[in-house]
Design a protein around this motif. Structure first.
Motif, PDB file in Angstrom:
ATOM      1  N   VAL A 168       9.180  18.199  23.724  1.00 11.20           N
ATOM      2  CA  VAL A 168      10.172  18.185  22.649  1.00 11.20           C
ATOM      3  C   VAL A 168      10.511  19.610  22.228  1.00 11.20           C
ATOM      4  CG1 VAL A 168      10.655  17.418  20.279  1.00 11.20           C
ATOM      5  CG2 VAL A 168       9.373  15.928  21.859  1.00 11.20           C
ATOM      6  N   ARG A 169       9.478  20.409  22.012  1.00 13.45           N
ATOM      7  CA  ARG A 169       9.700  21.815  21.630  1.00 13.45           C
ATOM      8  C   ARG A 169       8.399  22.597  21.741  1.00 13.45           C
ATOM      9  NH1 ARG A 169       8.925  22.678  15.301  1.00 13.45           N
ATOM     10  NH2 ARG A 169       7.807  20.755  14.766  1.00 13.45           N
ATOM     11  N   PHE A 170       8.549  23.918  21.853  1.00 11.17           N
ATOM     12  CA  PHE A 170       7.430  24.851  21.822  1.00 11.17           C
ATOM     13  C   PHE A 170       7.368  25.478  20.434  1.00 11.17           C
ATOM     14  CE2 PHE A 170       8.360  24.454  26.277  1.00 11.17           C
ATOM     15  CZ  PHE A 170       7.130  24.570  26.904  1.00 11.17           C
ATOM     16  N   VAL A 171       6.155  25.674  19.924  1.00  6.96           N
ATOM     17  CA  VAL A 171       5.962  26.230  18.588  1.00  6.96           C
ATOM     18  C   VAL A 171       5.040  27.446  18.699  1.00  6.96           C
ATOM     19  CG1 VAL A 171       5.204  25.780  16.235  1.00  6.96           C
ATOM     20  CG2 VAL A 171       6.172  23.917  17.601  1.00  6.96           C
ATOM     21  N   TYR A 252       9.058  32.248  27.235  1.00  7.58           N
ATOM     22  CA  TYR A 252      10.309  32.604  26.561  1.00  7.58           C
ATOM     23  C   TYR A 252      11.488  32.604  27.532  1.00  7.58           C
ATOM     24  CZ  TYR A 252      13.647  35.154  23.668  1.00  7.58           C
ATOM     25  OH  TYR A 252      14.766  35.510  22.957  1.00  7.58           O
ATOM     26  N   ALA A 253      11.280  33.117  28.744  1.00 11.93           N
ATOM     27  CA  ALA A 253      12.376  33.253  29.700  1.00 11.93           C
ATOM     28  C   ALA A 253      12.828  31.919  30.276  1.00 11.93           C
ATOM     29  CB  ALA A 253      11.964  34.195  30.837  1.00 11.93           C
ATOM     30  N   VAL A 254      11.881  30.978  30.458  1.00 13.92           N
ATOM     31  CA  VAL A 254      12.205  29.723  31.139  1.00 13.92           C
ATOM     32  C   VAL A 254      11.828  28.485  30.336  1.00 13.92           C
ATOM     33  CG1 VAL A 254      11.822  28.329  33.218  1.00 13.92           C
ATOM     34  CG2 VAL A 254      11.955  30.815  33.406  1.00 13.92           C
ATOM     35  N   MET A 255      10.557  28.353  29.985  1.00 14.64           N
ATOM     36  CA  MET A 255      10.054  27.076  29.473  1.00 14.64           C
ATOM     37  C   MET A 255      10.763  26.632  28.197  1.00 14.64           C
ATOM     38  SD  MET A 255       7.999  26.021  31.738  1.00 14.64           S
ATOM     39  CE  MET A 255       7.498  24.536  30.878  1.00 14.64           C
ATOM     40  N   GLU A 256      11.039  27.537  27.283  1.00 17.54           N
ATOM     41  CA  GLU A 256      11.654  27.160  26.020  1.00 17.54           C
ATOM     42  C   GLU A 256      13.119  26.769  26.174  1.00 17.54           C
ATOM     43  OE1 GLU A 256      10.931  30.077  22.996  1.00 17.54           O
ATOM     44  OE2 GLU A 256       8.756  30.062  23.300  1.00 17.54           O
ATOM     45  N   LYS A 257      13.720  27.059  27.334  1.00 20.45           N
ATOM     46  CA  LYS A 257      15.131  26.728  27.577  1.00 20.45           C
ATOM     47  C   LYS A 257      15.303  25.597  28.581  1.00 20.45           C
ATOM     48  CE  LYS A 257      16.010  31.704  27.137  1.00 20.45           C
ATOM     49  NZ  LYS A 257      16.433  32.925  27.874  1.00 20.45           N
TER      50      LYS A 257
END
Length: 471
Positions: A168-171, A252-257
């Motif tokens: 769902v999201r990274f925190v 940051y570069a891939v997983m969160e997007k």
């Protein structure tokens, strides 16, 4: 190849100073059982079904130390290969070069399992089950991360909110209040920093979300030499082009997007061993909560961790301390301030103090040297050379050297002469003479070197020939 583990080995390990140094980072710390964190990561990887090779991305200055660690535990003879960075550019760059190499050598369908070299996993069976689940998701085109089931409201880890296996999201690292909310909800897991995907999938994702990183990494891979070394294939990344790769974390570069991110929830006994408190918790405590590694005498001491070396440690009437003793540096810290050890490391680095970078015993491709004593115009070293190993043909401008063989036999080049020096014999190397030290035997060569001169820095060296490519 069905599964290729990728071990990312680097970092400074600043929170574990003084045992961790820039050229001896956290993965090389030995635990009580004698194995390093890196060795445990390697053994964990080769125990997985279908693994025939392990690819390691590390700094070129750590290559020979990494080889030595693998050689100690690689009884089954698993193939090893390496991508050697001239300096760190964070995890996105490391994953990009590993994916490009994997796709070229093994094919885009190969499943890559990205592991950190400095984590601990206590439950290998549960880990194998989690990897099997991640492989299935990866082969279906998912970019998989491993979410560790939390058991405490930890503020030092990032979190993932999950709905089944969907991210769902990274925190980011939360406050204690938020961490308690996450734990109570049952929807959140710790972000372990381990990943699984096919080479083809991650190349497409990086092309979409960070094309600048992938493009610069691809250009650097094209310009970088590849060679088959004694222990496996090596790609030595060129400093000029590697410096152009943007420096970002893979999260940051891939997983969160990423729209195809999936998470495997697991309870595998995972820890990232991120502080002396975490490391001390791996040792059993006595009745007063004390943990001791090495030789120590305690009187009225409570809740204290002591890690010694060659010296006896005596402690009286103290509590809640961390005491870490090494030959050239001593750390004393409050257990509740363990995360702040990195401030000492940062200050040492800012001052250019050598204890942020190296230990008194320094590893080299040919063996080790230990500084026994030094003062104005002199330095005394103990040198150990592996069987069959050779130092470079070199010369020093400012120092003279006296060599005394303690055990083994040395083959010496001194100016125009080449000769052998046996146990209890010595030789003298004047400043300005080309010289080389070699161990032609089958046992360790041990010698004492006494240096004298106006300048005794390690940078006073001119290499003419070196079998390790350091000229």
């Amino acid at each position: 190849m069905s599964l290729l583990p990728i071990i990312l080995c680097g970092g400074a390990g600043s929170r574990l100073w003084p045992v961790s140094r820039e050229l001896h980072p956290k993965p090389f710390i030995r635990l009580a059982d004698g194995e390093s964190l890196l060795q445990k990561a390697f053994l964990r990887a080769v125990a997985l079904p279908g693994v025939q090779e392990v690819l390691t991305v590390t700094n070129r200055d750590l290559f020979f130390k990494t080889e030595d660690d693998f050689r100690e535990v690689n009884a089954q003879g698993c193939a090893t290969s390496f991508i050697l960075e001239p300096f760190g550019r964070n995890t996105a760059a490391a994953v990009a070069t590993a994916a490009l190499h994997t796709a070229r050598v093994h094919g885009e369908q190969t499943v890559m399992l990205v592991l950190a070299a400095d984590h601990l996993i206590a439950d290998q069976t549960a880990f194998m089950a989690a990897v099997a689940q991640a492989q299935t998701l990866a082969q279906a085109g998912k970019v998989v991360t491993f979410g560790v089931q939390p058991d405490t409201p930890e503020t030092g880890y990032g979190y993932i909110e999950a709905d089944g296996d969907k991210v769902v999201r990274f925190v980011e690292k939360p406050s204690l209040e938020k961490a308690r909310e996450y734990l109570a909800s049952g929807k959140f897991v710790w972000n372990s920093g381990m990943f699984c995907f096919t080479a083809g999938t991650i190349l497409k994702e990086m092309q979409q979300h960070c094309p600048d990183i992938l493009g610069a990494a691809a250009e650097c891979m094209e310009k970088s030499p590849s060679a088959a070394g004694k222990e496996g294939a090596q790609v030595r990344l060129e400093p000029g082009c590697f410096g152009a790769v943007p420096e970002l974390s893979f999260d940051y570069a891939v997983m969160e997007k990423c729209e195809h991110a999936a998470v495997v929830r697991c309870a595998i006994g995972w820890t990232d061993v991120g502080s002396w408190t975490a490391l001390s918790d791996l040792s059993p405590a006595d009745a007063n909560g004390n943990r001791v590694e090495g030789e120590a005498l305690l009187f009225d001491v409570k809740n204290t961790y002591l890690r010694g070396g060659d010296r006896l440690i005596g402690a009286v009437g103290v509590e809640n301390l961390i005491v870490i003793d090494t030959p050239d540096a001593l750390l004393i810290a409050d257990r509740d301030r363990a995360q702040d050890v990195k401030q000492i490391f940062a200050e040492l680095k800012a001052r250019g103090h050598e204890t942020y970078k190296v230990h008194r015993t320094v590893h080299r491709p040919w063996g080790t040297y230990s500084v026994l004593e030094e003062g104005p115009r002199f330095k005394i070293k103990r040198i150990e050379v592996k069987p069959g190993a050779s130092l470079s043909l070199q010369m020093h401008h400012h120092r003279n050297e006296h060599w005394v063989v303690v055990s083994g036999m040395a083959k010496v080049v001194n100016g125009e002469r080449e000769f052998f020096v046996s146990t209890n014999e010595s030789t003298y190397i004047p400043a300005g003479h080309k010289h080389r030290l070699e161990n032609p035997g089958v046992v360790e060569l041990v010698m004492i070197e006494v240096q004298s001169g106006e300048y005794l820095g390690e940078d006073d060296i001119v290499r003419f020939d070196d079998i390790y490519g350091r000229t």
